[in-house]
Motif scaffolding. Structure first.
Motif, PDB file in Angstrom:
ATOM      1  N   GLN A  89       0.824  -1.203   0.000  1.00  0.00           N
ATOM      2  CA  GLN A  89       0.000   0.000   0.000  1.00  0.00           C
ATOM      3  C   GLN A  89       0.861   1.256   0.000  1.00  0.00           C
ATOM      4  O   GLN A  89       0.550   2.234  -0.686  1.00  0.00           O
ATOM      5  N   SER A  90       1.929   1.233   0.766  1.00  0.00           N
ATOM      6  CA  SER A  90       2.816   2.391   0.837  1.00  0.00           C
ATOM      7  C   SER A  90       3.368   2.729  -0.546  1.00  0.00           C
ATOM      8  O   SER A  90       3.339   3.896  -0.975  1.00  0.00           O
ATOM      9  N   VAL A  91       3.851   1.714  -1.265  1.00  0.00           N
ATOM     10  CA  VAL A  91       4.404   1.937  -2.601  1.00  0.00           C
ATOM     11  C   VAL A  91       3.311   2.431  -3.546  1.00  0.00           C
ATOM     12  O   VAL A  91       3.536   3.345  -4.344  1.00  0.00           O
ATOM     13  N   TRP A  92       2.125   1.854  -3.456  1.00  0.00           N
ATOM     14  CA  TRP A  92       1.027   2.260  -4.320  1.00  0.00           C
ATOM     15  C   TRP A  92       0.664   3.729  -4.061  1.00  0.00           C
ATOM     16  O   TRP A  92       0.482   4.506  -5.008  1.00  0.00           O
ATOM     17  N   LEU A  93       0.564   4.111  -2.800  1.00  0.00           N
ATOM     18  CA  LEU A  93       0.247   5.499  -2.449  1.00  0.00           C
ATOM     19  C   LEU A  93       1.341   6.451  -2.924  1.00  0.00           C
ATOM     20  O   LEU A  93       1.057   7.516  -3.483  1.00  0.00           O
ATOM     21  N   GLY A  94       2.606   6.084  -2.695  1.00  0.00           N
ATOM     22  CA  GLY A  94       3.717   6.926  -3.114  1.00  0.00           C
ATOM     23  C   GLY A  94       3.764   7.112  -4.623  1.00  0.00           C
ATOM     24  O   GLY A  94       3.989   8.220  -5.113  1.00  0.00           O
ATOM     25  N   ALA A  95       3.551   6.028  -5.369  1.00  0.00           N
ATOM     26  CA  ALA A  95       3.555   6.117  -6.830  1.00  0.00           C
ATOM     27  C   ALA A  95       2.413   6.993  -7.326  1.00  0.00           C
ATOM     28  O   ALA A  95       2.594   7.797  -8.246  1.00  0.00           O
ATOM     29  N   ALA A  96       1.251   6.857  -6.712  1.00  0.00           N
ATOM     30  CA  ALA A  96       0.109   7.675  -7.134  1.00  0.00           C
ATOM     31  C   ALA A  96       0.364   9.160  -6.856  1.00  0.00           C
ATOM     32  O   ALA A  96       0.052  10.014  -7.685  1.00  0.00           O
ATOM     33  N   LEU A  97       0.950   9.460  -5.697  1.00  0.00           N
ATOM     34  CA  LEU A  97       1.261  10.856  -5.386  1.00  0.00           C
ATOM     35  C   LEU A  97       2.312  11.393  -6.352  1.00  0.00           C
ATOM     36  O   LEU A  97       2.171  12.510  -6.878  1.00  0.00           O
ATOM     37  N   LEU A  98       3.352  10.616  -6.607  1.00  0.00           N
ATOM     38  CA  LEU A  98       4.376  11.040  -7.570  1.00  0.00           C
ATOM     39  C   LEU A  98       3.767  11.292  -8.946  1.00  0.00           C
ATOM     40  O   LEU A  98       4.095  12.276  -9.613  1.00  0.00           O
ATOM     41  N   ARG A  99       2.880  10.400  -9.393  1.00  0.00           N
ATOM     42  CA  ARG A  99       2.242  10.571 -10.704  1.00  0.00           C
ATOM     43  C   ARG A  99       1.472  11.885 -10.750  1.00  0.00           C
ATOM     44  O   ARG A  99       1.548  12.631 -11.732  1.00  0.00           O
ATOM     45  N   THR A 100       0.742  12.200  -9.688  1.00  0.00           N
ATOM     46  CA  THR A 100      -0.017  13.450  -9.616  1.00  0.00           C
ATOM     47  C   THR A 100       0.913  14.651  -9.712  1.00  0.00           C
ATOM     48  O   THR A 100       0.634  15.614 -10.442  1.00  0.00           O
ATOM     49  N   LEU A 101       2.028  14.602  -8.992  1.00  0.00           N
ATOM     50  CA  LEU A 101       2.973  15.715  -9.021  1.00  0.00           C
ATOM     51  C   LEU A 101       3.668  15.829 -10.374  1.00  0.00           C
ATOM     52  O   LEU A 101       3.863  16.935 -10.891  1.00  0.00           O
ATOM     53  N   LEU A 102       4.028  14.709 -10.975  1.00  0.00           N
ATOM     54  CA  LEU A 102       4.652  14.724 -12.296  1.00  0.00           C
ATOM     55  C   LEU A 102       3.692  15.274 -13.350  1.00  0.00           C
ATOM     56  O   LEU A 102       4.108  15.977 -14.274  1.00  0.00           O
ATOM     57  N   ASP A 103       2.409  14.978 -13.182  1.00  0.00           N
ATOM     58  CA  ASP A 103       1.408  15.424 -14.156  1.00  0.00           C
ATOM     59  C   ASP A 103       1.196  16.936 -14.141  1.00  0.00           C
ATOM     60  O   ASP A 103       0.578  17.481 -15.049  1.00  0.00           O
ATOM     61  N   ARG A 104       1.712  17.610 -13.148  1.00  0.00           N
ATOM     62  CA  ARG A 104       1.606  19.077 -13.127  1.00  0.00           C
ATOM     63  C   ARG A 104       2.491  19.720 -14.189  1.00  0.00           C
ATOM     64  O   ARG A 104       2.346  20.890 -14.489  1.00  0.00           O
TER      65      ARG A 104
END
Length: 153
Positions: A89-104
């Motif tokens: 779950q930690s990795v999944w949450l971290g990847a999702a947050l990174l994706r959101t930030l990269l998408d900016r």
């Protein structure tokens, strides 16, 4: 280059995990915990975004090692779903947050700095230093990934 389920390069995600917790799933800064060192409010927000998009792949939890499981996460209404101490779950949450930030669209350096210090502080020296260190680690993990190509296939 291969991408994680949330569209994040494995070498970038590995570098963040290294920077955040040195691969210790029980790491704690006192506020942030787990492999990706996420605070409860961010975990709840990322979880809600994933759930709304039907991209939360984990079933409801029956127990947890998360010290805030009955505290802040419960107040945020996600305690029965989110366990920041669960490596998956930690990795999944971290990847999702990174994706959101990269998408900016501000680039990897900015996304890493925002991950570390928040979007409002991404241009400060502390988060920028974190970004520099993490990008160096990313290059090392990318080299390792290339060196191991086909070894685990």
């Amino acid at each position: 280059m291969p991408r994680h389920g949330n569209g994040v390069e494995p070498s970038l995600l590995a570098a963040v995990i290294h920077s955040e917790s040195r691969w210790n799933p029980e790491a704690s800064s006192g506020v942030a915990i787990g492999l990706v060192q996420m605070i409860s409010s961010t975990a709840a927000s990322v979880f809600r975004d994933l759930a709304d998009a039907n991209r939360w792949p984990f079933t409801q939890l029956s127990s947890s090692n998360d010290p805030e499981q009955d505290g802040k996460l419960e107040q945020l209404g996600v305690s029965q779903w989110v366990d920041r101490t669960d490596p998956r779950q930690s990795v999944w949450l971290g990847a999702a947050l990174l994706r959101t930030l990269l998408d900016r669209g501000n680039g990897e350096r900015w996304a890493l700095a925002a991950y570390n210090g928040g979007a409002a502080n991404a241009n400060e020296s502390g988060p920028q230093g974190y970004a520099t260190d993490t990008l160096e680690r990313k290059a090392w993990y990318a080299d390792l990934e290339r060196a191991c190509s086909g070894v685990f296939a």
